[in-house]
Write an enzyme that holds these catalytic residues in place. Structure first.
Site, PDB file in Angstrom:
ATOM      1  N   GLY A 188       0.774  -1.241   0.000  1.00  0.00           N
ATOM      2  CA  GLY A 188       0.000   0.000   0.000  1.00  0.00           C
ATOM      3  C   GLY A 188       0.801   1.285   0.000  1.00  0.00           C
ATOM      4  N   ASP A 219      -5.208   2.236  10.790  1.00  0.00           N
ATOM      5  CA  ASP A 219      -6.627   2.002  11.043  1.00  0.00           C
ATOM      6  C   ASP A 219      -6.780   1.578  12.511  1.00  0.00           C
ATOM      7  OD1 ASP A 219      -9.346   1.554  10.400  1.00  0.00           O
ATOM      8  OD2 ASP A 219      -8.974  -0.453   9.661  1.00  0.00           O
ATOM      9  N   PHE A 225     -14.045   3.246   3.832  1.00  0.00           N
ATOM     10  CA  PHE A 225     -13.027   2.435   3.167  1.00  0.00           C
ATOM     11  C   PHE A 225     -12.549   3.173   1.931  1.00  0.00           C
ATOM     12  CE2 PHE A 225     -10.927  -0.960   0.954  1.00  0.00           C
ATOM     13  CZ  PHE A 225     -10.271  -1.587   2.000  1.00  0.00           C
ATOM     14  N   ARG A 228      -5.171   0.340  -6.836  1.00  0.00           N
ATOM     15  CA  ARG A 228      -3.939   0.978  -6.339  1.00  0.00           C
ATOM     16  C   ARG A 228      -3.430   2.049  -7.286  1.00  0.00           C
ATOM     17  NH1 ARG A 228      -2.088  -2.235  -2.040  1.00  0.00           N
ATOM     18  NH2 ARG A 228      -2.319  -4.478  -2.298  1.00  0.00           N
TER      19      ARG A 228
HETATM   20  P1  IMP Z   1      -4.565  -1.713  10.958  1.00  0.00           P
HETATM   21  O1  IMP Z   1      -3.660  -2.806  11.379  1.00  0.00           O
HETATM   22  O2  IMP Z   1      -5.995  -1.953  11.349  1.00  0.00           O
HETATM   23  O3  IMP Z   1      -4.102  -0.331  11.393  1.00  0.00           O
HETATM   24  O4  IMP Z   1      -4.656  -1.780   9.399  1.00  0.00           O
HETATM   25  C1  IMP Z   1      -3.777  -1.247   8.578  1.00  0.00           C
HETATM   26  C2  IMP Z   1      -3.926  -1.896   7.217  1.00  0.00           C
HETATM   27  O5  IMP Z   1      -5.294  -2.200   6.897  1.00  0.00           O
HETATM   28  C3  IMP Z   1      -3.467  -0.945   6.154  1.00  0.00           C
HETATM   29  O6  IMP Z   1      -2.076  -1.033   5.957  1.00  0.00           O
HETATM   30  C4  IMP Z   1      -4.292  -1.381   4.967  1.00  0.00           C
HETATM   31  O7  IMP Z   1      -3.652  -2.451   4.321  1.00  0.00           O
HETATM   32  C5  IMP Z   1      -5.582  -1.870   5.565  1.00  0.00           C
HETATM   33  N1  IMP Z   1      -6.614  -0.818   5.526  1.00  0.00           N
HETATM   34  C6  IMP Z   1      -7.228  -0.249   6.576  1.00  0.00           C
HETATM   35  N2  IMP Z   1      -8.132   0.657   6.186  1.00  0.00           N
HETATM   36  C7  IMP Z   1      -8.095   0.661   4.835  1.00  0.00           C
HETATM   37  C8  IMP Z   1      -8.812   1.401   3.833  1.00  0.00           C
HETATM   38  O8  IMP Z   1      -9.670   2.259   4.077  1.00  0.00           O
HETATM   39  N3  IMP Z   1      -8.490   1.111   2.547  1.00  0.00           N
HETATM   40  C9  IMP Z   1      -7.540   0.186   2.192  1.00  0.00           C
HETATM   41  N4  IMP Z   1      -6.849  -0.510   3.094  1.00  0.00           N
HETATM   42  C10 IMP Z   1      -7.124  -0.283   4.416  1.00  0.00           C
HETATM   43 MG    MG Z   2      -0.490  -0.960   4.753  1.00  0.00          MG
END
Ligand code: IMP
Ligand code: MG
Length: 180
Positions: free
Chosen positions: A43, A102, A151, A164
């Site tokens: 990402g 997130d 999202f 992407r």
């Molecule tokens: P976390 O571990 O919950 O903080 O998630 C982080 C990962 O979740 C990011 O690196 C993304 O790969 C994915 N992610 C979380 N929210 C989104 C979004 O709105 N769009 C796309 N990927 C997301």
């Molecule tokens: Mg990521």
């Protein structure tokens, strides 16, 4: 608008402007140092590529990959390293470059993992911060934009591997992001 996209959240121009500011700020904060930018695959690659070019000073970069399990639009909290760095980071000024924070679980894992390698400093730069969904507290040193709980895709971020390549950040049509 491509199919599946509901609306543009952040335009390409606004992304460029903010990433340029972040690069300048990093450049000033690391004067006399050579930071190692660690981009989190996949990402963060688009952001990393633009951010690096906004830093007009010596810097290096490397890539790391993690995967978290769970439904495609949520992170379960079980995080695994799937591709490691190619160089040691002991004594280095490491800056983790993330696309989005997130729940905070991915970043908490990465911080813990990289900290054990004894970098001189370890900071975080994330393009996006979804503060309202935080489950694990994580400190963020540089944040591009704080966004609502929607999202998003584009500028490196995907849904099921797609979108992407969009040059802007967009909100996915909610019908697309329902877990199957
Ligand atoms: P976390 O571990 O919950 O903080 O998630 C982080 C990962 O979740 C990011 O690196 C993304 O790969 C994915 N992610 C979380 N929210 C989104 C979004 O709105 N769009 C796309 N990927 C997301
Ligand atoms: Mg990521």
């Amino acid at each position: 608008m491509p199919p599946g996209i509901q609306r543009v959240l952040i335009s390409a121009e606004d992304l460029t402007a903010r990433v340029t500011q972040l690069g300048r700020q990093i450049q000033e904060d690391y004067v006399g140092r050579t930071p190692m930018l660690v981009g989190v695959l996949k990402g963060a690659v688009v952001f990393l590529a633009d951010l690096m070019r906004a830093i007009d000073a010596p810097c290096e970069c490397d890539l790391i990959a993690v995967s978290s399990y769970g439904p495609s639009t949520r992170s379960s909290g079980i995080v695994e390293l799937t591709k490691d760095l190619s160089v040691p980071i002991e004594g280095r000024d490491v800056l983790i470059v993330e696309d989005i924070v997130d729940t905070g679980r991915t970043l908490a894992y990465l911080r813990r993992n990289l900290e054990t390698r004894q970098p001189r400093t370890l900071r975080v730069c994330t393009l996006l911060d979804k503060t309202s969904r935080r489950e694990v507290p994580v400190s963020l040193d540089y944040v591009g934009f704080t966004i609502p709980d929607e999202f998003v895709v584009g500028y490196g971020l995907d849904f099921a591997g797609l979108y992407r390549n969009l040059p802007y950040l967009a909100v996915l049509d909610s019908r697309e992001s329902q877990p199957a």
